[in-house]
Design a protein around this motif. Structure first.
Motif, PDB file in Angstrom:
ATOM      1  N   GLU A  30       0.792  -1.238   0.000  1.00 41.82           N
ATOM      2  CA  GLU A  30       0.000   0.000   0.000  1.00 41.82           C
ATOM      3  C   GLU A  30       0.818   1.279   0.000  1.00 41.82           C
ATOM      4  O   GLU A  30       0.275   2.351  -0.232  1.00 41.82           O
ATOM      5  CB  GLU A  30      -0.952   0.002   1.207  1.00 41.82           C
ATOM      6  CG  GLU A  30      -0.289   0.253   2.547  1.00 41.82           C
ATOM      7  CD  GLU A  30       0.386  -0.948   3.208  1.00 41.82           C
ATOM      8  OE1 GLU A  30       0.783  -0.812   4.368  1.00 41.82           O
ATOM      9  OE2 GLU A  30       0.537  -2.002   2.573  1.00 41.82           O
ATOM     10  N   VAL A  31       2.110   1.182   0.246  1.00 35.09           N
ATOM     11  CA  VAL A  31       2.939   2.388   0.306  1.00 35.09           C
ATOM     12  C   VAL A  31       3.596   2.588  -1.053  1.00 35.09           C
ATOM     13  O   VAL A  31       4.539   1.883  -1.416  1.00 35.09           O
ATOM     14  CB  VAL A  31       4.009   2.287   1.409  1.00 35.09           C
ATOM     15  CG1 VAL A  31       4.833   3.563   1.451  1.00 35.09           C
ATOM     16  CG2 VAL A  31       3.368   2.017   2.757  1.00 35.09           C
ATOM     17  N   THR A  33       3.847   5.618  -4.646  1.00 33.38           N
ATOM     18  CA  THR A  33       3.408   6.776  -5.413  1.00 33.38           C
ATOM     19  C   THR A  33       3.161   6.283  -6.830  1.00 33.38           C
ATOM     20  O   THR A  33       4.028   5.642  -7.428  1.00 33.38           O
ATOM     21  CB  THR A  33       4.488   7.880  -5.416  1.00 33.38           C
ATOM     22  OG1 THR A  33       4.714   8.300  -4.062  1.00 33.38           O
ATOM     23  CG2 THR A  33       4.066   9.066  -6.261  1.00 33.38           C
ATOM     24  N   ARG A  44       5.464   7.581  -0.275  1.00 37.28           N
ATOM     25  CA  ARG A  44       4.087   8.091  -0.382  1.00 37.28           C
ATOM     26  C   ARG A  44       4.085   9.538   0.071  1.00 37.28           C
ATOM     27  O   ARG A  44       4.522   9.862   1.171  1.00 37.28           O
ATOM     28  CB  ARG A  44       3.128   7.260   0.464  1.00 37.28           C
ATOM     29  CG  ARG A  44       1.711   7.776   0.388  1.00 37.28           C
ATOM     30  CD  ARG A  44       0.652   6.848   0.939  1.00 37.28           C
ATOM     31  NE  ARG A  44       1.005   6.227   2.191  1.00 37.28           N
ATOM     32  CZ  ARG A  44       0.491   5.064   2.609  1.00 37.28           C
ATOM     33  NH1 ARG A  44      -0.374   4.417   1.871  1.00 37.28           N
ATOM     34  NH2 ARG A  44       0.845   4.568   3.776  1.00 37.28           N
ATOM     35  N   THR A  45       3.603  10.401  -0.797  1.00 39.93           N
ATOM     36  CA  THR A  45       3.436  11.805  -0.441  1.00 39.93           C
ATOM     37  C   THR A  45       1.971  12.026  -0.101  1.00 39.93           C
ATOM     38  O   THR A  45       1.091  11.494  -0.769  1.00 39.93           O
ATOM     39  CB  THR A  45       3.879  12.733  -1.584  1.00 39.93           C
ATOM     40  OG1 THR A  45       3.169  12.384  -2.765  1.00 39.93           O
ATOM     41  CG2 THR A  45       5.367  12.604  -1.847  1.00 39.93           C
ATOM     42  N   ASN A  46       1.739  12.768   0.943  1.00 43.87           N
ATOM     43  CA  ASN A  46       0.377  12.998   1.419  1.00 43.87           C
ATOM     44  C   ASN A  46      -0.019  14.453   1.227  1.00 43.87           C
ATOM     45  O   ASN A  46       0.833  15.338   1.224  1.00 43.87           O
ATOM     46  CB  ASN A  46       0.288  12.628   2.910  1.00 43.87           C
ATOM     47  CG  ASN A  46       0.547  11.160   3.122  1.00 43.87           C
ATOM     48  OD1 ASN A  46      -0.118  10.316   2.550  1.00 43.87           O
ATOM     49  ND2 ASN A  46       1.538  10.848   3.947  1.00 43.87           N
ATOM     50  N   PRO A  47      -1.313  14.713   1.081  1.00 43.63           N
ATOM     51  CA  PRO A  47      -1.788  16.085   0.870  1.00 43.63           C
ATOM     52  C   PRO A  47      -1.436  17.031   2.024  1.00 43.63           C
ATOM     53  O   PRO A  47      -1.347  18.234   1.831  1.00 43.63           O
ATOM     54  CB  PRO A  47      -3.306  15.946   0.754  1.00 43.63           C
ATOM     55  CG  PRO A  47      -3.597  14.508   0.590  1.00 43.63           C
ATOM     56  CD  PRO A  47      -2.394  13.738   1.038  1.00 43.63           C
ATOM     57  N   ASP A  48      -1.189  16.482   3.215  1.00 50.30           N
ATOM     58  CA  ASP A  48      -0.853  17.335   4.363  1.00 50.30           C
ATOM     59  C   ASP A  48       0.621  17.741   4.376  1.00 50.30           C
ATOM     60  O   ASP A  48       1.084  18.386   5.313  1.00 50.30           O
ATOM     61  CB  ASP A  48      -1.227  16.650   5.675  1.00 50.30           C
ATOM     62  CG  ASP A  48      -0.483  15.336   5.890  1.00 50.30           C
ATOM     63  OD1 ASP A  48       0.353  14.948   5.047  1.00 50.30           O
ATOM     64  OD2 ASP A  48      -0.749  14.686   6.915  1.00 50.30           O
ATOM     65  N   VAL A  50       3.243  15.705   4.432  1.00 49.25           N
ATOM     66  CA  VAL A  50       4.112  14.702   5.040  1.00 49.25           C
ATOM     67  C   VAL A  50       4.473  13.652   3.991  1.00 49.25           C
ATOM     68  O   VAL A  50       3.608  13.155   3.280  1.00 49.25           O
ATOM     69  CB  VAL A  50       3.430  14.025   6.245  1.00 49.25           C
ATOM     70  CG1 VAL A  50       4.294  12.909   6.815  1.00 49.25           C
ATOM     71  CG2 VAL A  50       3.107  15.053   7.318  1.00 49.25           C
ATOM     72  N   THR A  51       5.761  13.347   3.903  1.00 51.74           N
ATOM     73  CA  THR A  51       6.230  12.311   2.993  1.00 51.74           C
ATOM     74  C   THR A  51       6.591  11.079   3.809  1.00 51.74           C
ATOM     75  O   THR A  51       7.293  11.185   4.817  1.00 51.74           O
ATOM     76  CB  THR A  51       7.470  12.787   2.212  1.00 51.74           C
ATOM     77  OG1 THR A  51       7.108  13.946   1.465  1.00 51.74           O
ATOM     78  CG2 THR A  51       7.978  11.718   1.271  1.00 51.74           C
ATOM     79  N   GLU A  52       6.081   9.920   3.393  1.00 49.48           N
ATOM     80  CA  GLU A  52       6.401   8.665   4.056  1.00 49.48           C
ATOM     81  C   GLU A  52       7.441   7.921   3.230  1.00 49.48           C
ATOM     82  O   GLU A  52       7.309   7.816   2.014  1.00 49.48           O
ATOM     83  CB  GLU A  52       5.169   7.780   4.175  1.00 49.48           C
ATOM     84  CG  GLU A  52       4.069   8.350   5.033  1.00 49.48           C
ATOM     85  CD  GLU A  52       2.858   7.447   5.037  1.00 49.48           C
ATOM     86  OE1 GLU A  52       3.010   6.210   5.180  1.00 49.48           O
ATOM     87  OE2 GLU A  52       1.752   7.979   4.869  1.00 49.48           O
ATOM     88  N   ASP A  83       8.484  11.106   7.377  1.00 49.11           N
ATOM     89  CA  ASP A  83       8.359  10.005   8.327  1.00 49.11           C
ATOM     90  C   ASP A  83       9.033   8.783   7.719  1.00 49.11           C
ATOM     91  O   ASP A  83       8.741   8.415   6.577  1.00 49.11           O
ATOM     92  CB  ASP A  83       6.896   9.674   8.611  1.00 49.11           C
ATOM     93  CG  ASP A  83       6.209  10.734   9.458  1.00 49.11           C
ATOM     94  OD1 ASP A  83       6.916  11.486  10.160  1.00 49.11           O
ATOM     95  OD2 ASP A  83       4.971  10.799   9.419  1.00 49.11           O
TER      96      ASP A  83
END
Length: 96
Positions: A30-31, A33, A44-48, A50-52, A83
């Motif tokens: 699930e992780v 892009t 994974r980059t998130n709209p908030d 934060v990059t995972e 993170d």
């Protein structure tokens, strides 16, 4: 193929960190892009903002120090909060 996407640049920077065997897509894959024509597992980059970053490390590598280097390498590309999750640790023989 055109210019590399930010996720590709993060992946290149992170996998260049000593002790990092590779990126890890998480337990269920699930992780990632998703980009036109390919996917970058483990980022994974998130709209908030934060990059995972999820990684696999080589056994014997100092986990906290290496995670800090991974965070710094990714932050140099993307800026903002990064993170880092260490998903797995592998031996030399299982890494190949």
């Amino acid at each position: 193929m055109g210019e590399p996407d930010q996720a590709d640049l993060i992946a290149d920077a992170v996998t260049a960190v000593p002790g990092v065997v590779g990126l890890h897509a998480g337990m269920f894959g699930e992780v990632a892009t998703y980009l036109p024509g390919h996917r970058v597992a483990g980022i994974r980059t998130n709209p908030d903002g934060v990059t995972e970053v999820h990684v696999t490390l080589r056994y014997g590598t100092p986990v906290r120090d290496t995670a800090a280097r991974v965070r710094d390498a990714a932050a140099a590309v993307v800026g903002g909060v990064v993170d880092v999750t260490v998903e797995d640790v592998v031996t030399e023989t299982s890494a190949s």
